[in-house]
Design an enzyme around this catalytic site. Structure first.
Site, PDB file in Angstrom:
ATOM      1  N   GLU A   1       0.848  -1.199   0.000  1.00  0.00           N
ATOM      2  CA  GLU A   1       0.000   0.000   0.000  1.00  0.00           C
ATOM      3  C   GLU A   1       0.881   1.246   0.000  1.00  0.00           C
ATOM      4  OE1 GLU A   1      -3.382  -0.313   2.650  1.00  0.00           O
ATOM      5  OE2 GLU A   1      -3.166   1.781   3.227  1.00  0.00           O
TER       6      GLU A   1
ATOM      7  N   GLU B   1      -3.168  10.367   3.225  1.00  0.00           N
ATOM      8  CA  GLU B   1      -4.325  10.380   4.113  1.00  0.00           C
ATOM      9  C   GLU B   1      -4.466  11.745   4.778  1.00  0.00           C
ATOM     10  OE1 GLU B   1      -5.323   6.372   6.097  1.00  0.00           O
ATOM     11  OE2 GLU B   1      -3.132   6.536   6.244  1.00  0.00           O
TER      12      GLU B   1
ATOM     13  N   ASN C   1       2.337   7.309   3.922  1.00  0.00           N
ATOM     14  CA  ASN C   1       2.730   6.046   4.529  1.00  0.00           C
ATOM     15  C   ASN C   1       2.862   5.028   3.410  1.00  0.00           C
ATOM     16  OD1 ASN C   1       3.328   4.150   6.504  1.00  0.00           O
ATOM     17  ND2 ASN C   1       1.230   3.963   7.266  1.00  0.00           N
TER      18      ASN C   1
END
Length: 213
Positions: A88, A92, A104
């Site tokens: 991933e 965010e 991230n």
């Protein structure tokens, strides 16, 4: 030396799949725009219909207005949402402070690589461009054309390498860390609408989806 894999050609995203609450998500392929709404129905999540292995992913985003404490709105890549061994790469937004964004990345389900970036603006005041450039050897996160973070593959350290969907969602994250991450949900300005437009995905790096999708 610049990584040539970071300079993939892109194209407008024509199709999406909606993972939940389809009535809270609208998609207009002609204008290449998507809206996600958070209200009494909860939030919603959309994704590309195909996975991609590397390339450049981008969208203009205007985050929800008002008191968004407790909410998370985002755009990210994931090999499969809900899979405990996912790769991933994230942008965010944390509803308690709309002047920052968190980046991230995860490899085989392991993240804990969060960084917080000051945007220099309120992400709900207008549209801004968010870009993820992902290659076999590096990841770049850009805001309005400026690189805010770059990570390079290191020998012996895992790096995202699974084909990934492009995702976006709006959801109540107030239960995480007892509200310390995104804030405590207030909901005084619902419905909250997150706007995406000019969503672009790579050309030539789509991968056929397997049966687990």
């Amino acid at each position: 030396m610049a990584d040539p894999a970071l300079h993939h050609e892109t194209q407008p995203m024509k199709q999406i799949a909606i993972d939940y609450t389809p009535e809270a998500c609208t998609h207009c392929p002609v204008s290449n725009s998507i809206t996600l709404t958070y209200d009494h129905r909860g939030g919603a999540r959309w994704r590309s219909t195909t996975r991609f292995l590397y390339g450049t992913f981008s969208s203009l985003i205007q985050c929800p207005q008002g008191n968004t404490s407790g909410l998370n709105f985002n755009i990210y890549l994931s090999s499969l949402e809900g899979d405990k061994s996912q790769d991933e790469i994230d942008f965010e937004f944390l509803g308690k402070d709309k002047t920052i964004v968190q980046t991230n990345y995860f490899t085989t389900g392991t993240g804990n690589r969060e960084q917080i970036h000051d945007l220099g603006f309120d992400c709900s005041d207008g549209f801004h461009e968010y870009v993820i450039k992902w290659s076999p050897n590096s990841i770049e996160w850009l805001v309005d054309g400026k690189v805010v973070r770059k990570e390079e593959r290191k020998d012996g350290v895992t790096f995202p390498e699974k084909p990934m969907f492009l995702y976006a969602s709006v959801w109540d994250a107030s239960y995480i860390a007892e509200g310390r991450w995104a804030g405590t949900y207030v909901g005084s300005d619902a419905p909250y609408v997150c706007l995406y437009k000019d969503i672009r995905v790579p050309v030539g790096t789509a991968v056929e989806c397997s049966s687990d999708s």
